[in-house]
Design a protein around this motif. Structure first.
Motif, PDB file in Angstrom:
ATOM      1  N   MET A 195       0.752  -1.090  -0.037  1.00 17.00           N
ATOM      2  CA  MET A 195      -0.016  -0.084  -0.076  1.00 17.00           C
ATOM      3  C   MET A 195       1.033   1.289   0.172  1.00 17.00           C
ATOM      4  O   MET A 195       1.994   1.281   0.642  1.00 17.00           O
ATOM      5  CB  MET A 195      -0.722   0.093   1.211  1.00 17.00           C
ATOM      6  N   LYS A 196       0.402   2.304  -0.673  1.00 16.59           N
ATOM      7  CA  LYS A 196       1.091   3.550  -0.804  1.00 16.59           C
ATOM      8  C   LYS A 196       0.361   4.638   0.293  1.00 16.59           C
ATOM      9  O   LYS A 196      -0.807   4.803   0.008  1.00 16.59           O
ATOM     10  CB  LYS A 196       1.102   4.112  -2.145  1.00 16.59           C
TER      11      LYS A 196
ATOM     12  N   LEU B 186      -4.556   7.039   0.539  1.00 18.96           N
ATOM     13  CA  LEU B 186      -3.985   5.682   0.621  1.00 18.96           C
ATOM     14  C   LEU B 186      -4.254   5.165  -0.763  1.00 18.96           C
ATOM     15  O   LEU B 186      -5.630   5.301  -1.433  1.00 18.96           O
ATOM     16  CB  LEU B 186      -4.842   4.826   1.526  1.00 18.96           C
ATOM     17  N   GLN B 187      -3.222   4.548  -1.431  1.00 16.49           N
ATOM     18  CA  GLN B 187      -3.614   3.722  -2.572  1.00 16.49           C
ATOM     19  C   GLN B 187      -3.383   2.362  -2.426  1.00 16.49           C
ATOM     20  O   GLN B 187      -2.076   1.943  -2.003  1.00 16.49           O
ATOM     21  CB  GLN B 187      -2.653   4.181  -3.973  1.00 16.49           C
ATOM     22  N   ASP B 188      -3.951   1.661  -2.636  1.00 11.78           N
ATOM     23  CA  ASP B 188      -4.106  -0.004  -2.722  1.00 11.78           C
ATOM     24  C   ASP B 188      -4.625  -0.580  -3.929  1.00 11.78           C
ATOM     25  O   ASP B 188      -5.785  -0.779  -4.181  1.00 11.78           O
ATOM     26  CB  ASP B 188      -4.868  -0.330  -1.390  1.00 11.78           C
ATOM     27  N   ASP B 189      -3.624  -0.985  -4.712  1.00 13.50           N
ATOM     28  CA  ASP B 189      -3.809  -1.434  -6.103  1.00 13.50           C
ATOM     29  C   ASP B 189      -4.714  -0.207  -6.663  1.00 13.50           C
ATOM     30  O   ASP B 189      -4.372   0.761  -6.929  1.00 13.50           O
ATOM     31  CB  ASP B 189      -4.551  -2.673  -6.126  1.00 13.50           C
TER      32      ASP B 189
ATOM     33  N   PHE C 185       4.163  -0.850   3.799  1.00 13.74           N
ATOM     34  CA  PHE C 185       3.494   0.136   3.003  1.00 13.74           C
ATOM     35  C   PHE C 185       4.695   0.837   2.439  1.00 13.74           C
ATOM     36  O   PHE C 185       5.957   0.917   3.177  1.00 13.74           O
ATOM     37  CB  PHE C 185       2.656   1.143   4.093  1.00 13.74           C
TER      38      PHE C 185
ATOM     39  N   ILE D 104      -7.946  -0.617   6.471  1.00 11.96           N
ATOM     40  CA  ILE D 104      -6.989  -1.381   6.625  1.00 11.96           C
ATOM     41  C   ILE D 104      -7.309  -2.463   7.770  1.00 11.96           C
ATOM     42  O   ILE D 104      -6.767  -3.483   7.500  1.00 11.96           O
ATOM     43  CB  ILE D 104      -5.719  -0.542   7.086  1.00 11.96           C
TER      44      ILE D 104
END
Lengths: 260, 219
Positions: free
Chosen positions: B3-4, B57-60, B28, B74
Motif C-alpha cells: 500500500m502507498k 491511501l492507494q491500494d492497487d 507500506f 486497513i
C-alpha cells in the motif's frame, strides 16, 4: 409528548391493547406496542430496539431513517429536552455526553447517531434496504470514505448553518447573517466537490443509495427549508441527488413523525 | 504490491494511518507530499483527494482519503493479522468500537485539533495564536476528558479491555498536545494519564512518534 411507532404504518382500525408505563427515563409515559401487517390480528410484542430521542433532532432523525430503511420495529421514547432530561440521570447513564439519541437493542446501549446507524446497517444487513453494499470490497471502502466526508467535511459546516437558520429561531435567538455568509462560503466548496463526484456516480459511494447518503438527510432536510437551499439547487447533480434521497419512502416516515 | 500512503509523518492525520499500518504489521510505502510547498493543493493530488488533504491511501486500483476511513479499511482488510483493532468477531463489541471512534471524531477531535491548530499551525503561518479560541477549546476538551476519566475508571481502554481503533485515533493529536503547556489536562486525570502512558508504550507508537516533529509555540 408521546410517540407511537409502528414501522411507519398508520394504526389499523382494530382493537389494540396499549401498555402505558410511567418511565424513569423521562417525564412522559411511553406507548409501547408493535404491530405486523399479516392476516392474523395484531399481537403485542415488545420492540427490542428503543430509541431515546425526539423527531426534531437531526441526530435522532439519522437513526430513525436507518431503522425505517431496514423496516425494523422499534420504540421511540421521547426525552424531555426542555426539562433538561438529556443532561440528567437516568439518561446520562445511556449517554455520558448528555446528547440524544441513545439506542438500546437488547442489552446493548449505543450513542453517537453515526455509530448507531452503522450498527443498524451492519447488524440487520439482511433486512430491508442494503445500506452497506456488502458484495463489493471497493464500494465498501468508498462508503467508509464518504461516511467520513459527511462527518468531517459536510456536517461541521452544514449543521452550523441549520443551527443559525432554523434552530436559533426555535430557541428565541437571532440568526447571525455574517456567520451564515461565512459558513455558506465554506459549504459551497464542499458542494462543488460533491457535484464533481456525482457526475461519476449516482449516489456518493456508488450507484446505489448507501449509509453515506442517508447520514446527510437530516441536515439537508432542514437546509432545504431555508434560503440555503439555493446552494443545493444551483448544482444540477447535487440537486438531483437531494431530490432522490429526500423522496425515499423511509425518509418520508421520519418527516411524518415530526408532524405527530 | 505494498500500500502507498501519500503524506508526511509529521501530519497527525497521516500518523493515524501509519499507526494502524504498524499495528497491523502491514508493509507500506510512504510517498512524501511537501505540505509546506502546498503540493497537496496541486491538481495531481486533488485528483486523489478533492479535499486537498493528506493522507491518501492507494491500494492497487483503490484510492482512499479521510484518515478514519483509511484506518477502518486497513483494519478490516487485515482483520486476521496484527492487533485486533475492530473487535470484528463480536457485533456488540464492534459497535462499541465504532461508538468511541465517533466520540473521538465529534467530541475530542474538534476541541483538541482547534488548540493544536492555534499553537502549531498558526505560528507556522507567521501569525499569532488566538488565545480566546485556545481557551474555549481547552474548556470543551476538559469536559470531554472528564467523561473519559470516568470511563477509563471502568475499562482499561475506551471500548473495553482491548486497544482498538477508538484509542488509536486519539494518539497523534494527543502526542502534540502533550508538548504544549496544557499537558495538565491529561496529567491531572489519573485514569486518562494511565491510558495515555499505555498508548505511548506500544511498539507501533514508538515507530511513528519520531515523525511527529512539529513543535508547538510555548503558550
Amino acid at each position: 409528548m408521546s410517540s407511537i411507532i409502528l414501522r411507519g404504518r398508520l394504526l389499523p382500525p382494530l382493537p389494540i391493547k396499549l401498555h402505558l408505563h410511567p418511565s424513569p427515563s423521562h417525564s412522559h409515559s411511553n406507548l409501547k406496542f408493535t404491530s405486523k401487517s399479516s392476516p392474523s390480528p395484531p399481537t403485542i410484542t415488545m420492540a427490542s430496539i428503543k430509541v431515546h430521542g425526539v423527531p426534531m433532532s437531526t441526530a435522532t432523525m439519522r437513526v430513525l431513517a436507518a431503522l425505517y430503511e431496514k423496516e425494523l420495529d422499534f420504540e421511540l421514547i421521547p426525552v424531555d429536552m426542555r426539562a433538561g432530561a438529556h443532561k440528567q440521570e437516568p439518561f446520562v447513564s445511556l449517554n455520558p455526553f448528555g446528547q440524544i439519541p441513545a439506542l438500546e437493542d437488547g442489552d446493548l446501549t449505543l450513542f453517537e447517531s453515526r455509530a448507531i446507524s452503522e450498527y443498524i446497517a451492519d447488524e440487520y444487513s439482511e433486512k430491508g434496504e442494503k445500506l452497506l453494499c456488502p458484495g463489493c470490497k471497493k464500494v465498501k471502502a468508498l462508503i467508509k470514505v464518504w461516511l467520513q466526508v459527511e462527518g468531517q467535511q459536510f456536517d461541521p459546516i452544514a449543521s452550523k448553518i441549520a443551527f443559525e437558520r432554523v434552530f436559533k429561531g426555535m430557541f428565541g435567538m437571532t440568526t447571525d447573517p455574517a456567520a451564515v455568509q461565512e459558513l455558506e462560503g465554506k459549504l459551497v466548496k464542499v458542494l462543488d466537490i460533491y457535484e464533481a463526484r456525482l457526475e461519476k456516480s449516482e449516489f456518493l459511494a456508488c450507484d446505489c443509495f448507501t449509509l453515506a447518503d442517508l447520514n446527510h438527510l437530516p441536515v439537508i432536510h432542514y437546509l432545504m427549508g431555508t434560503d440555503s437551499k439555493a446552494l443545493f439547487e444551483s448544482r444540477p447533480k447535487v440537486s438531483e441527488w437531494v431530490k432522490k434521497i429526500t423522496a425515499r419512502p423511509a425518509w418520508a416516515k421520519v418527516v411524518d413523525l415530526q408532524k405527530q | 504490491m505494498a500500500m502507498k500512503v501519500y503524506g508526511d509523518g509529521m501530519s497527525a492525520c497521516v500518523a493515524r494511518v501509519l499507526l494502524c499500518l504498524h499495528e497491523k504489521e502491514t508493509e507500506f510505502e510512504l510517498v512524501p507530499v511537501d505540505l509546506f510547498a502546498c503540493h497537496h493543493k496541486l491538481p495531481s493530488f486533488l485528483s486523489m483527494n478533492p479535499f486537498g488533504q493528506v493522507p491518501v491511501l492507494q491500494d492497487d486500483d483503490l484510492t482512499l482519503f479521510e484518515s478514519r476511513a483509511i484506518t477502518a479499511y486497513i483494519a478490516e482488510k487485515h482483520k486476521d493479522k496484527g492487533t485486533d483493532l475492530t473487535r470484528h468477531a463480536d457485533a456488540k463489541e464492534a459497535a462499541i468500537v465504532k461508538l468511541w471512534s465517533e466520540v473521538e471524531s465529534h467530541h475530542f477531535n474538534p476541541a483538541i485539533s482547534a488548540v493544536i491548530h492555534q499553537l502549531i499551525v498558526v505560528p507556522l503561518q507567521g501569525q499569532t495564536p488566538d488565545a480566546a479560541i485556545v481557551e474555549e477549546n481547552l474548556e470543551k476538551l476538559g469536559k470531554v476528558l472528564d467523561v473519559y476519566e470516568e470511563r477509563l475508571g471502568k475499562t482499561k481502554y475506551l471500548t473495553g479491555d482491548s486497544y482498538t481503533l477508538a484509542d488509536l485515533h486519539h494518539v497523534p493529536y494527543t502526542y502534540y498536545f502533550m508538548k504544549t503547556s496544557h499537558a495538565g489536562l491529561i496529567n491531572d486525570r489519573p485514569n486518562v494519564k494511565a491510558w495515555w502512558e499505555d498508548l505511548c508504550s506500544r511498539p507501533a507508537f514508538l515507530k511513528v512518534s519520531p515523525g511527529l516533529t512539529v513543535a508547538p509555540v510555548t503558550n
